[in-house]
Write an enzyme that holds these catalytic residues in place. Structure first.
Site, PDB file in Angstrom:
ATOM      1  N   LYS A  15      72.225  22.362  51.434  1.00 37.36           N
ATOM      2  CA  LYS A  15      72.532  20.978  51.781  1.00 37.36           C
ATOM      3  C   LYS A  15      71.402  20.081  51.279  1.00 37.36           C
ATOM      4  O   LYS A  15      70.333  20.619  51.017  1.00 37.36           O
ATOM      5  CB  LYS A  15      72.734  20.832  53.289  1.00 37.36           C
ATOM      6  CG  LYS A  15      71.449  20.951  54.120  1.00 37.36           C
ATOM      7  CD  LYS A  15      71.672  20.504  55.525  1.00 37.36           C
ATOM      8  CE  LYS A  15      71.404  19.042  55.736  1.00 37.36           C
ATOM      9  NZ  LYS A  15      70.030  18.698  56.105  1.00 37.36           N
ATOM     10  N   ASP A  55      75.464  26.038  55.425  1.00 38.45           N
ATOM     11  CA  ASP A  55      74.962  25.193  56.503  1.00 38.45           C
ATOM     12  C   ASP A  55      74.253  26.161  57.444  1.00 38.45           C
ATOM     13  O   ASP A  55      74.906  27.003  58.072  1.00 38.45           O
ATOM     14  CB  ASP A  55      76.126  24.503  57.222  1.00 38.45           C
ATOM     15  CG  ASP A  55      75.627  23.561  58.308  1.00 38.45           C
ATOM     16  OD1 ASP A  55      74.680  23.937  59.020  1.00 38.45           O
ATOM     17  OD2 ASP A  55      76.177  22.462  58.441  1.00 38.45           O
ATOM     18  N   HIS A  56      72.939  26.051  57.542  1.00 40.52           N
ATOM     19  CA  HIS A  56      72.221  27.122  58.237  1.00 40.52           C
ATOM     20  C   HIS A  56      72.574  27.199  59.722  1.00 40.52           C
ATOM     21  O   HIS A  56      72.323  28.201  60.366  1.00 40.52           O
ATOM     22  CB  HIS A  56      70.707  27.020  58.003  1.00 40.52           C
ATOM     23  CG  HIS A  56      70.003  25.986  58.819  1.00 40.52           C
ATOM     24  ND1 HIS A  56      69.901  24.674  58.456  1.00 40.52           N
ATOM     25  CD2 HIS A  56      69.358  26.078  60.002  1.00 40.52           C
ATOM     26  CE1 HIS A  56      69.223  24.016  59.364  1.00 40.52           C
ATOM     27  NE2 HIS A  56      68.882  24.836  60.326  1.00 40.52           N
ATOM     28  N   HIS A  92      75.475  19.813  60.236  1.00 38.24           N
ATOM     29  CA  HIS A  92      75.211  20.622  61.433  1.00 38.24           C
ATOM     30  C   HIS A  92      76.037  20.190  62.655  1.00 38.24           C
ATOM     31  O   HIS A  92      76.684  21.003  63.300  1.00 38.24           O
ATOM     32  CB  HIS A  92      73.725  20.563  61.803  1.00 38.24           C
ATOM     33  CG  HIS A  92      72.804  20.893  60.675  1.00 38.24           C
ATOM     34  ND1 HIS A  92      73.132  21.803  59.706  1.00 38.24           N
ATOM     35  CD2 HIS A  92      71.557  20.449  60.355  1.00 38.24           C
ATOM     36  CE1 HIS A  92      72.135  21.899  58.838  1.00 38.24           C
ATOM     37  NE2 HIS A  92      71.174  21.081  59.204  1.00 38.24           N
TER      38      HIS A  92
END
Ligand code: BG6
Length: 512
Positions: free
Chosen positions: A168, A197-198, A260
């Site tokens: 991202k 997306d972590h 997130h």
């Protein structure tokens, strides 16, 4: 005989190591590689999930030899590993590390990379399966994908896969996200693209789907008939730190919301997918984003609040004002805090507000989803002292504590009927005691085995930007009255007013 629920610890299915492959990390000299990617690869090696036939090639502008790169990584892993480093396991990775210095816009970089990859196919048996990890500034996403395409590095065959992980931020608004997707599709098919997306690598985030869809008890009440509203909070105790350059362009809205927070929103609010497969899950996420009520530009102030921190105190640390941070414009109009009220136009959620907030330099670090249920009528207790009657809420904490708790009213022991809030609590650490992870392990492993469930599809990213675009546009037009909150507090007054207008308030968190 009383039967108890089986504790199926011994029956847990163990994952298999990934198939032979090489990973090329673009941006290998940067922060992400040393802080998260290498520690995650180390953890995967320790869990036996990397194949024996494996190699990593770091690619970056920085002038380093392969030996210097290996020395640097060997030093950094000691600092950033999430657990004590076993030298045998690290040496195994180190022997498979190589470095290529190159300009991401120069075709020669890709020709040289092609040679190196053919080399490791022969020496390490990596079989022509390649993962390209784009851990770079977003301005390089397009040139790297093009460079890989021109060098034929993205061409798959029946025996060989080629995948690309893209970090991202994926675009800075709807137009740029669309155009990036179009550029990518000139070279890659959707099934080769893994937009990361972590947050989806966090165990508790993944557990949201299990919690909702593997337990019969919650789904029947997971709707407008029983839920009053939902609050999603990601509060951070850090400021912008050394990232002023990036952050001052991005701001809290772009940095955190379409990625997130929207992933948390989607997993909380989407319908049950028909099966646990990548496209079924991603279809539901997109449907949910499309159901979010569009905010009209002239209505933005009723649904979105922005804030920027002034100097203050966070814990025992003195915090500078945002405008005094390094590499930030001293007149910056960039927000470090955002709160939103979103409505979802579908049968499940009509009329149930979802309040989202995120900010830097808050009093406490937490990521949580608080689902507040509708009040009981309490008629039975109308003659008793019931000051403490609180609504039931379900709290799903993602970090720093990983837990789920249900707040219920209970009778305080004694002759009078006094009611107080108590919690039924499940803590991940207490039950499973898992070794600390970076959050990238599952995501990298999933990409290596070709499972895109936890990655965003092109339509997910575009649908998310579509919700945010009118707010970005309205804020660009009007200068904000910044700074408007003191570092170390819960954001601007207008964020409280956003809920007060609806007769609600943000969940009060005790600062630990
Ligand atoms: C990143 C943002 O994506 O997520 C950062 O760019 C933010 O600004 C970070 O601090 C938060 O991640 P986590 O895992 O610490 O909650």
């Amino acid at each position: 005989m009383i039967s108890t629920a089986p504790r199926c610890q011994t029956e847990i299915e163990q994952p298999e190591p990934a198939s032979p492959c090489a990973i090329a990390i673009f941006g290998a000299a940067g922060d992400l590689t040393k802080r998260l990617l290498m520690p995650a690869l180390y953890n995967l090696a320790k869990s036996g999930l990397l194949p024996k036939e494996f190699a990593i090639i770091g690619v970056a502008h920085t002038d380093l030899s392969s030996d210097e790169f290996r020395t640097q990584m060997s030093r950094d892993i000691k600092e950033f590993a999430t657990q004590e480093v076993d030298s045998d396991i690290w040496n195994w990775i180190n022997e498979r590390l190589d470095y290529l210095q190159g300009d991401f816009k120069d075709p020669n970089t890709y020709l040289e990379l092609q040679k190196r990859l053919s080399g490791v196919d022969k020496e390490k048996g990596t079989s022509g399966n390649y993962l390209f990890y784009l851990a770079t500034s977003p301005s390089f996403f397009k040139p790297i994908v093009e460079g890989l395409g021109k060098a034929k590095l993205t061409k798959e065959s029946d025996e060989q896969w080629r995948r690309v992980i893209i970090e991202k931020p994926f675009g800075q608004d709807l137009d740029s996200a669309r155009s990036l997707n179009q550029d990518i599709f000139k070279v890659l098919d959707e099934n080769q693209v893994y937009r990361i997306d972590h947050y989806l690598g966090k165990e508790t985030v993944q557990n949201l789907m299990v919690f909702r869809f593997a337990n019969g008890v919650f789904e029947p009440i997971w709707n407008r008939n029983h839920i009053d509203h939902v609050q999603i909070t990601v509060s951070e105790t850090v400021g912008v730190e050394k990232r002023g350059n990036y952050y001052d362009q991005a701001g809290a809205l772009r940095d955190m919301i379409p990625n997130h927070l929207f992933q948390l929103l989607a997993l909380t609010a989407m319908e049950a997918p028909t099966c646990f497969a990548a496209d079924a899950v991603r279809d539901e996420k997109t449907k949910l984003f499309h159901a979010v009520q569009a905010i009209a530009p002239e209505e933005v102030d009723n649904y979105a609040v922005r804030g920027q921190y002034d100097q203050g105190q966070v814990g025992d640390k003195e915090a500078k004002a945002y405008r005094d941070e390094p590499r930030v414009d001293p007149d910056s109009n960039t927000e470090s805090y955002v709160a939103l009220k979103l409505l979802i136009d579908n049968w499940r959620w009509a009329g149930v507000p979802f309040y989202l907030r995120t900010g830097k330099y808050m009093p406490q670090r937490t990521t949580e989803i608080a689902i507040q249920f509708k009040q009981a009528p309490f008629t039975m207790f109308k003659d008793t002292p019931v000051e403490c009657l609180t609504p039931n809420f379900l709290l799903i904490q993602i970090q720093p504590k990983e837990r789920i708790s249900l707040q219920i009213g209970a009778k305080v022991p004694g002759p009078k009927v006094n009611i107080d809030g108590v919690e039924m609590d499940f803590s991940y650490k207490d039950r499973f005691g898992a070794a600390p992870q970076t959050g990238y392990e599952t995501l990298i492993y999933d990409c290596l085995i070709g499972d895109a469930t936890l990655f965003q599809r092109a339509d997910n990213t575009e649908a998310a930007w579509k919700i945010v675009d009118p707010i970005l546009e309205a804020w660009k037009q009007n200068k904000a009255d910044f700074p408007n909150y003191t570092a170390g507090t819960w954001g601007p007054k207008s964020a409280d007013e956003l809920l007060e207008r609806d007769g609600r308030q943000w969940r009060v968190m005790s600062v630990e």
